[in-house]
Design a protein around this motif. Structure first.
Motif, mmCIF file in Angstrom:
data_model
loop_
_atom_site.group_PDB
_atom_site.id
_atom_site.type_symbol
_atom_site.label_atom_id
_atom_site.label_comp_id
_atom_site.label_asym_id
_atom_site.label_seq_id
_atom_site.Cartn_x
_atom_site.Cartn_y
_atom_site.Cartn_z
ATOM 1 N N GLU A 84 16.147 1.056 -6.778
ATOM 2 C CA GLU A 84 15.148 1.768 -5.981
ATOM 3 C C GLU A 84 14.039 2.321 -6.878
ATOM 4 O O GLU A 84 12.860 2.207 -6.554
ATOM 5 N N TYR A 85 14.416 2.902 -8.022
ATOM 6 C CA TYR A 85 13.448 3.507 -8.933
ATOM 7 C C TYR A 85 12.494 2.467 -9.501
ATOM 8 O O TYR A 85 11.316 2.721 -9.668
ATOM 9 N N TYR A 86 13.025 1.284 -9.799
ATOM 10 C CA TYR A 86 12.210 0.227 -10.400
ATOM 11 C C TYR A 86 11.941 -0.928 -9.444
ATOM 12 O O TYR A 86 11.789 -2.068 -9.865
ATOM 13 N N LYS A 87 11.834 -0.642 -8.161
ATOM 14 C CA LYS A 87 11.600 -1.699 -7.179
ATOM 15 C C LYS A 87 10.258 -2.388 -7.367
ATOM 16 O O LYS A 87 10.066 -3.510 -6.939
ATOM 17 N N HIS A 88 9.326 -1.741 -8.068
ATOM 18 C CA HIS A 88 7.990 -2.298 -8.254
ATOM 19 C C HIS A 88 7.932 -3.340 -9.375
ATOM 20 O O HIS A 88 6.952 -4.061 -9.481
ATOM 21 N N ILE A 89 8.964 -3.425 -10.209
ATOM 22 C CA ILE A 89 8.904 -4.403 -11.307
ATOM 23 C C ILE A 89 9.561 -5.707 -10.878
ATOM 24 O O ILE A 89 10.445 -5.729 -10.023
ATOM 25 N N GLY A 90 9.158 -6.778 -11.488
ATOM 26 C CA GLY A 90 9.719 -8.086 -11.154
ATOM 27 C C GLY A 90 11.052 -8.323 -11.846
ATOM 28 O O GLY A 90 11.452 -7.593 -12.748
ATOM 29 N N GLU A 91 11.740 -9.372 -11.420
ATOM 30 C CA GLU A 91 13.035 -9.749 -11.982
ATOM 31 C C GLU A 91 12.946 -9.999 -13.482
ATOM 32 O O GLU A 91 13.886 -9.752 -14.231
ATOM 33 N N LYS A 92 11.803 -10.487 -13.914
ATOM 34 C CA LYS A 92 11.597 -10.849 -15.320
ATOM 35 C C LYS A 92 11.910 -9.673 -16.253
ATOM 36 O O LYS A 92 12.462 -9.860 -17.339
ATOM 37 N N TYR A 93 11.550 -8.469 -15.832
ATOM 38 C CA TYR A 93 11.716 -7.297 -16.692
ATOM 39 C C TYR A 93 12.969 -6.475 -16.380
ATOM 40 O O TYR A 93 13.292 -5.546 -17.099
#
Length: 189
Positions: A84-93
């Motif tokens: 939830e906290y990092y929902k804005h980042i893509g799978e790559k990271y």
């Protein structure tokens, strides 16, 4: 200060001027803003900066709390808060962030800043005085800065001014000082 400016400040900063119509036994704000309209912008900008600091502190406390919960949960194998906290980042990271999260330290939550509530706003010795409860050292600096700006700002119109003596000390521009002197001469006659 004019009723229009008084009302505008109270509506824009209801938490700071919560005692504007309070009891005379508990606050001097019941008398309103005891200064001229020329300092309206100084007071308005001061209050904007004060409230922004208090609001930022509350959001930062909440963000750090959520971050610490996320780290604690992740270290215990629960990655739902992380997702939830990092929902804005893509799978790559995501894997890189997961590694960082497992080695991350908990962040210290800053102390809350008590809400500033004005006790009295007035002119004294030609300068603005903004008495209040609450705040922190940074807010105290903001108030001192606003008060120092007032002694070079005409209390009547907001133009550059200077502190004038001769009885009541006031800060006025050349035009309003001349107007004041003219009224004094008429009164003395």
């Amino acid at each position: 200060m004019s009723p229009e400016h008084d009302k505008a400040l109270c509506e824009k900063y209801p938490l700071i001027f919560a005692n504007r119509h309070g009891d005379v036994r508990t606050t001097a704000m019941c008398w309103g803003f005891e200064c001229g309209d020329g300092w309206y912008n100084i007071i308005n900008n001061l209050c904007s900066n004060i409230q922004a600091r208090i609001d930022w502190n509350a959001k930062e406390r909440d963000r750090i709390s959520q971050y610490n919960i996320m780290i604690g949960n992740a270290k215990n194998g629960d990655w739902s808060a992380f997702n939830e906290y990092y929902k804005h980042i893509g799978e790559k990271y995501r894997d890189e962030y997961k590694e960082r999260t497992l080695s991350a330290e908990f962040q210290t939550i800053p102390d809350p800043i008590p809400q500033v509530v004005a006790v009295q706003v007035k002119e004294k010795f030609g300068g603005l005085r903004f008495y209040y409860n609450g705040g922190d050292d940074q807010i105290q600096g903001m108030v001192r800065m606003a008060e120092s700006m007032s002694v070079v700002t005409c209390e009547t119109c907001g133009a550059p001014g200077s502190t004038r003596g001769g009885g009541w000390i006031r800060t006025l521009c050349d035009f309003h000082e001349e107007e004041y002197q003219k009224k004094q001469r008429e009164y003395d006659e």
